[in-house]
Scaffold this motif. Sequence first.
Motif, PDB file in Angstrom:
ATOM      1  N   GLY A 205       0.786  -1.233   0.000  1.00  0.00           N
ATOM      2  CA  GLY A 205       0.000   0.000   0.000  1.00  0.00           C
ATOM      3  C   GLY A 205       0.814   1.276   0.000  1.00  0.00           C
ATOM      4  O   GLY A 205       0.272   2.367   0.130  1.00  0.00           O
ATOM      5  N   GLY A 206       2.131   1.150  -0.136  1.00  0.00           N
ATOM      6  CA  GLY A 206       2.979   2.350  -0.085  1.00  0.00           C
ATOM      7  C   GLY A 206       2.792   3.241  -1.289  1.00  0.00           C
ATOM      8  O   GLY A 206       2.247   2.839  -2.318  1.00  0.00           O
ATOM      9  N   LYS A 207       3.285   4.453  -1.170  1.00  0.00           N
ATOM     10  CA  LYS A 207       3.132   5.428  -2.263  1.00  0.00           C
ATOM     11  C   LYS A 207       4.150   5.239  -3.373  1.00  0.00           C
ATOM     12  O   LYS A 207       4.003   5.793  -4.458  1.00  0.00           O
ATOM     13  N   SER A 208       5.213   4.465  -3.102  1.00  0.00           N
ATOM     14  CA  SER A 208       6.258   4.197  -4.102  1.00  0.00           C
ATOM     15  C   SER A 208       6.823   5.484  -4.704  1.00  0.00           C
ATOM     16  O   SER A 208       7.174   5.541  -5.879  1.00  0.00           O
ATOM     17  N   SER A 209       6.931   6.519  -3.879  1.00  0.00           N
ATOM     18  CA  SER A 209       7.346   7.830  -4.390  1.00  0.00           C
ATOM     19  C   SER A 209       8.778   7.826  -4.914  1.00  0.00           C
ATOM     20  O   SER A 209       9.092   8.504  -5.891  1.00  0.00           O
ATOM     21  N   ARG A 210       9.659   7.036  -4.292  1.00  0.00           N
ATOM     22  CA  ARG A 210      11.054   7.006  -4.755  1.00  0.00           C
ATOM     23  C   ARG A 210      11.217   6.210  -6.051  1.00  0.00           C
ATOM     24  O   ARG A 210      12.099   6.502  -6.850  1.00  0.00           O
ATOM     25  N   MET A 211      10.356   5.213  -6.250  1.00  0.00           N
ATOM     26  CA  MET A 211      10.433   4.410  -7.472  1.00  0.00           C
ATOM     27  C   MET A 211       9.730   5.128  -8.622  1.00  0.00           C
ATOM     28  O   MET A 211      10.126   5.005  -9.782  1.00  0.00           O
ATOM     29  N   GLY A 212       8.665   5.858  -8.295  1.00  0.00           N
ATOM     30  CA  GLY A 212       7.942   6.585  -9.335  1.00  0.00           C
ATOM     31  C   GLY A 212       6.727   5.836  -9.863  1.00  0.00           C
ATOM     32  O   GLY A 212       5.902   6.409 -10.563  1.00  0.00           O
ATOM     33  N   TYR A 213       6.619   4.557  -9.548  1.00  0.00           N
ATOM     34  CA  TYR A 213       5.433   3.770  -9.911  1.00  0.00           C
ATOM     35  C   TYR A 213       5.296   2.618  -8.935  1.00  0.00           C
ATOM     36  O   TYR A 213       6.209   2.350  -8.150  1.00  0.00           O
ATOM     37  N   GLU A 214       4.161   1.956  -8.978  1.00  0.00           N
ATOM     38  CA  GLU A 214       3.799   0.914  -8.012  1.00  0.00           C
ATOM     39  C   GLU A 214       4.884  -0.146  -7.863  1.00  0.00           C
ATOM     40  O   GLU A 214       5.138  -0.937  -8.765  1.00  0.00           O
ATOM     41  N   LYS A 215       5.528  -0.180  -6.681  1.00  0.00           N
ATOM     42  CA  LYS A 215       6.686  -1.064  -6.495  1.00  0.00           C
ATOM     43  C   LYS A 215       6.351  -2.542  -6.641  1.00  0.00           C
ATOM     44  O   LYS A 215       7.113  -3.296  -7.238  1.00  0.00           O
ATOM     45  N   GLY A 216       5.245  -2.956  -6.084  1.00  0.00           N
ATOM     46  CA  GLY A 216       4.905  -4.370  -6.128  1.00  0.00           C
ATOM     47  C   GLY A 216       4.700  -4.898  -7.537  1.00  0.00           C
ATOM     48  O   GLY A 216       4.790  -6.100  -7.782  1.00  0.00           O
ATOM     49  N   LEU A 217       4.428  -3.985  -8.481  1.00  0.00           N
ATOM     50  CA  LEU A 217       4.161  -4.394  -9.858  1.00  0.00           C
ATOM     51  C   LEU A 217       5.351  -4.148 -10.787  1.00  0.00           C
ATOM     52  O   LEU A 217       5.263  -4.383 -11.998  1.00  0.00           O
ATOM     53  N   VAL A 218       6.466  -3.683 -10.219  1.00  0.00           N
ATOM     54  CA  VAL A 218       7.696  -3.525 -11.007  1.00  0.00           C
ATOM     55  C   VAL A 218       8.144  -4.909 -11.481  1.00  0.00           C
ATOM     56  O   VAL A 218       8.113  -5.881 -10.717  1.00  0.00           O
ATOM     57  N   MET A 219       8.550  -5.000 -12.746  1.00  0.00           N
ATOM     58  CA  MET A 219       8.925  -6.293 -13.312  1.00  0.00           C
ATOM     59  C   MET A 219      10.388  -6.631 -13.027  1.00  0.00           C
ATOM     60  O   MET A 219      11.271  -5.792 -13.145  1.00  0.00           O
ATOM     61  N   TYR A 220      10.605  -7.888 -12.642  1.00  0.00           N
ATOM     62  CA  TYR A 220      11.949  -8.430 -12.461  1.00  0.00           C
ATOM     63  C   TYR A 220      11.914  -9.883 -12.910  1.00  0.00           C
ATOM     64  O   TYR A 220      11.090 -10.665 -12.429  1.00  0.00           O
ATOM     65  N   LYS A 221      12.769 -10.229 -13.849  1.00  0.00           N
ATOM     66  CA  LYS A 221      12.781 -11.587 -14.429  1.00  0.00           C
ATOM     67  C   LYS A 221      11.395 -11.993 -14.922  1.00  0.00           C
ATOM     68  O   LYS A 221      10.890 -13.074 -14.641  1.00  0.00           O
ATOM     69  N   ASN A 222      10.770 -11.053 -15.635  1.00  0.00           N
ATOM     70  CA  ASN A 222       9.472 -11.279 -16.290  1.00  0.00           C
ATOM     71  C   ASN A 222       8.295 -11.490 -15.340  1.00  0.00           C
ATOM     72  O   ASN A 222       7.242 -11.964 -15.753  1.00  0.00           O
ATOM     73  N   LYS A 223       8.485 -11.157 -14.065  1.00  0.00           N
ATOM     74  CA  LYS A 223       7.393 -11.258 -13.100  1.00  0.00           C
ATOM     75  C   LYS A 223       7.397 -10.016 -12.211  1.00  0.00           C
ATOM     76  O   LYS A 223       8.463  -9.486 -11.904  1.00  0.00           O
ATOM     77  N   PRO A 224       6.222  -9.562 -11.765  1.00  0.00           N
ATOM     78  CA  PRO A 224       6.188  -8.437 -10.832  1.00  0.00           C
ATOM     79  C   PRO A 224       6.888  -8.805  -9.524  1.00  0.00           C
ATOM     80  O   PRO A 224       6.889  -9.972  -9.127  1.00  0.00           O
ATOM     81  N   PHE A 225       7.455  -7.795  -8.861  1.00  0.00           N
ATOM     82  CA  PHE A 225       8.106  -8.009  -7.567  1.00  0.00           C
ATOM     83  C   PHE A 225       7.238  -8.873  -6.652  1.00  0.00           C
ATOM     84  O   PHE A 225       7.709  -9.819  -6.035  1.00  0.00           O
ATOM     85  N   ILE A 226       5.961  -8.498  -6.537  1.00  0.00           N
ATOM     86  CA  ILE A 226       5.104  -9.176  -5.569  1.00  0.00           C
ATOM     87  C   ILE A 226       4.924 -10.653  -5.903  1.00  0.00           C
ATOM     88  O   ILE A 226       4.740 -11.480  -5.005  1.00  0.00           O
ATOM     89  N   ALA A 227       5.021 -11.012  -7.170  1.00  0.00           N
ATOM     90  CA  ALA A 227       4.899 -12.427  -7.559  1.00  0.00           C
ATOM     91  C   ALA A 227       6.053 -13.242  -6.981  1.00  0.00           C
ATOM     92  O   ALA A 227       5.875 -14.406  -6.586  1.00  0.00           O
ATOM     93  N   HIS A 228       7.238 -12.649  -6.922  1.00  0.00           N
ATOM     94  CA  HIS A 228       8.392 -13.332  -6.320  1.00  0.00           C
ATOM     95  C   HIS A 228       8.172 -13.541  -4.818  1.00  0.00           C
ATOM     96  O   HIS A 228       8.516 -14.596  -4.269  1.00  0.00           O
TER      97      HIS A 228
END
Length: 194
Positions: free
Chosen positions: A14-37
Amino acid sequence: MLNQSNITGIILAGGKSSRMGYEKGLVMYKNKPFIAHVIHAAETLVNEVIIVSNNKNYDQFNLKRVNDMMLNTGPLAGLYSGLYHSTTQDNLVLSCDIPLITKELLEQLISKVSVKDDIVQVSVKGRTNPLLAVYKKHCMMSCLKTIESGERRLQTFVNQQNTKTITLKSSLEKYTQNINTRDQLNLLCNDIDN
């Protein structure tokens, strides 16, 4: 070790992800969103995974998603919301921005939980992480009282409970790191060891 049927996984997204600039949990890493890992590491250790977020994009994971019950109150409110909706005494609480987390590391954490601990958190190189921890359901009421008192810092709340800190080997540090900025994301993606 705790029985899987008696532990809930709570992922705070639920964070604002202000430092990343977009929703952190949905940032892609190795073809999957962070939260999927994070889900993958936790799901076989718990009987249910709850995602705490007001963002309906997390519904794609077909897990129980609950809204933050108090807006703009930080991770303490997310913790409260997750514990409120949990039906188990023990709760594995994780942030959505630790994509390198492993099942083995979470097993280490869970194995250290005892009946007398309110919270068991990890520490690497002297830095504690209250969003890589196991919380008892009854912490919910203390959490609410802390919020109502005007305190917003999760670590302050954790320090006021009966908290056990597990020190991990420094070699495990990378598996616990939060990826908060685009620079950290670039380093992660360019690390050939990951």
